[in-house]
Write an enzyme that holds these catalytic residues in place. Sequence first.
Site, PDB file in Angstrom:
ATOM      1  N   SER A 126      38.312  30.682   5.255  1.00  0.00           N
ATOM      2  CA  SER A 126      38.685  31.908   4.543  1.00  0.00           C
ATOM      3  C   SER A 126      37.820  33.073   5.000  1.00  0.00           C
ATOM      4  O   SER A 126      36.650  32.890   5.356  1.00  0.00           O
ATOM      5  CB  SER A 126      38.470  31.665   3.050  1.00  0.00           C
ATOM      6  N   TYR A 150      32.470  28.903  -3.873  1.00  0.00           N
ATOM      7  CA  TYR A 150      33.703  28.606  -3.115  1.00  0.00           C
ATOM      8  C   TYR A 150      33.510  28.961  -1.641  1.00  0.00           C
ATOM      9  O   TYR A 150      33.778  28.150  -0.743  1.00  0.00           O
ATOM     10  CB  TYR A 150      34.895  29.374  -3.699  1.00  0.00           C
ATOM     11  N   LYS A 154      33.299  26.662   2.074  1.00  0.00           N
ATOM     12  CA  LYS A 154      34.027  26.889   3.334  1.00  0.00           C
ATOM     13  C   LYS A 154      33.038  27.014   4.502  1.00  0.00           C
ATOM     14  O   LYS A 154      33.256  26.453   5.571  1.00  0.00           O
ATOM     15  CB  LYS A 154      34.887  28.151   3.226  1.00  0.00           C
TER      16      LYS A 154
HETATM   17  P1  NAD Z   1      46.704  25.382  -3.541  1.00  0.00           P
HETATM   18  O1  NAD Z   1      45.836  25.107  -4.710  1.00  0.00           O
HETATM   19  O2  NAD Z   1      48.088  25.872  -3.800  1.00  0.00           O
HETATM   20  O3  NAD Z   1      46.814  24.067  -2.617  1.00  0.00           O
HETATM   21  C1  NAD Z   1      45.754  23.154  -2.513  1.00  0.00           C
HETATM   22  C2  NAD Z   1      46.325  21.762  -2.763  1.00  0.00           C
HETATM   23  O4  NAD Z   1      45.283  20.823  -2.634  1.00  0.00           O
HETATM   24  C3  NAD Z   1      46.918  21.601  -4.165  1.00  0.00           C
HETATM   25  O5  NAD Z   1      48.239  21.089  -4.047  1.00  0.00           O
HETATM   26  C4  NAD Z   1      45.987  20.624  -4.857  1.00  0.00           C
HETATM   27  O6  NAD Z   1      46.692  19.786  -5.759  1.00  0.00           O
HETATM   28  C5  NAD Z   1      45.407  19.861  -3.674  1.00  0.00           C
HETATM   29  N1  NAD Z   1      44.065  19.300  -3.896  1.00  0.00           N
HETATM   30  C6  NAD Z   1      42.951  19.949  -4.355  1.00  0.00           C
HETATM   31  N2  NAD Z   1      41.930  19.079  -4.408  1.00  0.00           N
HETATM   32  C7  NAD Z   1      42.389  17.866  -3.979  1.00  0.00           C
HETATM   33  C8  NAD Z   1      41.820  16.586  -3.812  1.00  0.00           C
HETATM   34  N3  NAD Z   1      40.542  16.333  -4.129  1.00  0.00           N
HETATM   35  N4  NAD Z   1      42.601  15.586  -3.324  1.00  0.00           N
HETATM   36  C9  NAD Z   1      43.897  15.815  -3.011  1.00  0.00           C
HETATM   37  N5  NAD Z   1      44.499  16.996  -3.159  1.00  0.00           N
HETATM   38  C10 NAD Z   1      43.750  18.019  -3.636  1.00  0.00           C
HETATM   39  O7  NAD Z   1      45.914  26.372  -2.582  1.00  0.00           O
HETATM   40  P2  NAD Z   1      46.418  27.192  -1.311  1.00  0.00           P
HETATM   41  O8  NAD Z   1      46.446  28.628  -1.685  1.00  0.00           O
HETATM   42  O9  NAD Z   1      47.622  26.558  -0.743  1.00  0.00           O
HETATM   43  O10 NAD Z   1      45.163  26.992  -0.356  1.00  0.00           O
HETATM   44  C11 NAD Z   1      45.155  25.998   0.654  1.00  0.00           C
HETATM   45  C12 NAD Z   1      43.835  26.062   1.395  1.00  0.00           C
HETATM   46  O11 NAD Z   1      43.671  27.369   1.947  1.00  0.00           O
HETATM   47  C13 NAD Z   1      42.604  25.820   0.531  1.00  0.00           C
HETATM   48  O12 NAD Z   1      41.670  25.084   1.287  1.00  0.00           O
HETATM   49  C14 NAD Z   1      42.082  27.208   0.254  1.00  0.00           C
HETATM   50  O13 NAD Z   1      40.703  27.208   0.003  1.00  0.00           O
HETATM   51  C15 NAD Z   1      42.420  27.912   1.558  1.00  0.00           C
HETATM   52  N6  NAD Z   1      42.553  29.368   1.421  1.00  0.00           N
HETATM   53  C16 NAD Z   1      43.429  29.892   0.521  1.00  0.00           C
HETATM   54  C17 NAD Z   1      43.547  31.268   0.379  1.00  0.00           C
HETATM   55  C18 NAD Z   1      44.482  31.877  -0.657  1.00  0.00           C
HETATM   56  O14 NAD Z   1      44.305  33.050  -0.994  1.00  0.00           O
HETATM   57  N7  NAD Z   1      45.488  31.166  -1.147  1.00  0.00           N
HETATM   58  C19 NAD Z   1      42.760  32.117   1.186  1.00  0.00           C
HETATM   59  C20 NAD Z   1      41.897  31.555   2.116  1.00  0.00           C
HETATM   60  C21 NAD Z   1      41.799  30.164   2.227  1.00  0.00           C
END
Ligand code: NAD
Length: 338
Positions: A126, A150, A154
């Site tokens: 991120s 958080y 990362k």
């Molecule tokens: P999200 O919460 O929609 O998806 C994450 C998924 O991981 C969920 O379905 C959750 O159930 C699953 N999960 C969490 N912990 C788990 C575990 N221990 N075992 C199995 N499954 C698990 O989030 P997203 O927005 O799709 O983000 C996806 C990735 O991208 C994450 O790593 C997040 O940190 C990163 N990210 C997101 C953003 C944003 O703004 N959405 C920005 C930068 C980085």
Amino acid sequence: MKKILVTGGAGYIGSHTCVELLDSGYEVVIVDDLSNSELEPMKRIKALTGKSLSFHQVNILDKDALNAVFEKEGNIDAVIHFAALKAVGESVEQPLRYYHNNITGSLTLFEVMQDHAVSKIVFSSSATVYGDPETIPLTEKAPIQATNPYGQTKAMMEQILMDTGETYDWDVIILRYFNPVGAHPSGEIGEDPNYPNNLLPFVSQVAVGLREHVTIFGDDYDTPDGTGVRDYIHVVDLAKAHVKSLEKFATTDQETLVYNIGTGVGYSVKEMVETFREVSGKEIKTVTGPRRSGDIATCIADSSLANTDLKWTAEYDLKAMIESAWNWQSKYPNGYKG
Ligand code: NAD
Ligand code: UDP
């Protein structure tokens, strides 16, 4: 056909990436504990692509269950690792939960990968790893200075993957996402937060009448209209960057590659709300409040490395991003619940 294991594949970015993977001819195995998602997107991914996928409701902290998935599935060519907790504010309140889930969970995954000789991974990082940037736009060389648990998870995961890549000869691609927004053009999958953390889900929920107003977190920043400026990237463009990363594995022998994934263009909170008003035709009430703790004025990517190296470019402009978000939200005001 190449088989890709996608952790967190039921979530917002993961579900869109699974559609792009299936459309590109990959076989998809999802591992997700559904802690922040549900089963419904899996049905919709299948309906959208006309392809089947394999789903395992497994927590990545559960090493035995994860091992069983790798054994059952066999021949996994690469992993795309989305599974993580992602709310900055919550991470400040619950640091141990965040470090445990994001770090221990990832370490468990990497150990299982190592046991099964799976050595290619695309990791969701991120722009938050850059903290409060000194220079805009941000290149990948900017200092890493995360300011909350958080972001620290990362930054730590990046370091762990760099060390792992070097010692065990893994192929690692780290994608630093800027601000993902929008939904699949079909309106069948999209962002469905229980409680929104980010700007656009708040605006969308106000537009459909689920909330009364959007709070603008500060209008006294050193930006053209005083509100925070971010580099918003369409989730489908972001999903495609993962497919390009898998293609990159075939042409590189470098252990770790890092790419910023954004558009290079910044928009303010007021511009986002105004564009949403134009697209939706809805009145969106705003109330100006104080700054949110930890927020920065401006965050914009220099994604030229991804453009040249991954042969990836963002295609959706702001209007198209917001049209797709509105299409999803107006079609399913309560997300996957209807
Ligand atoms: P999200 O919460 O929609 O998806 C994450 C998924 O991981 C969920 O379905 C959750 O159930 C699953 N999960 C969490 N912990 C788990 C575990 N221990 N075992 C199995 N499954 C698990 O989030 P997203 O927005 O799709 O983000 C996806 C990735 O991208 C994450 O790593 C997040 O940190 C990163 N990210 C997101 C953003 C944003 O703004 N959405 C920005 C930068 C980085
Ligand atoms: N923001 C806002 N009101 C909200 C949510 C966010 O004014 O209800 C602002 C926030 O201060 C930042 C921008 O919108 O300037 C994007 O915030 P978001 O939480 O979506 O992403 P971040 O860049 O913080 O990860």
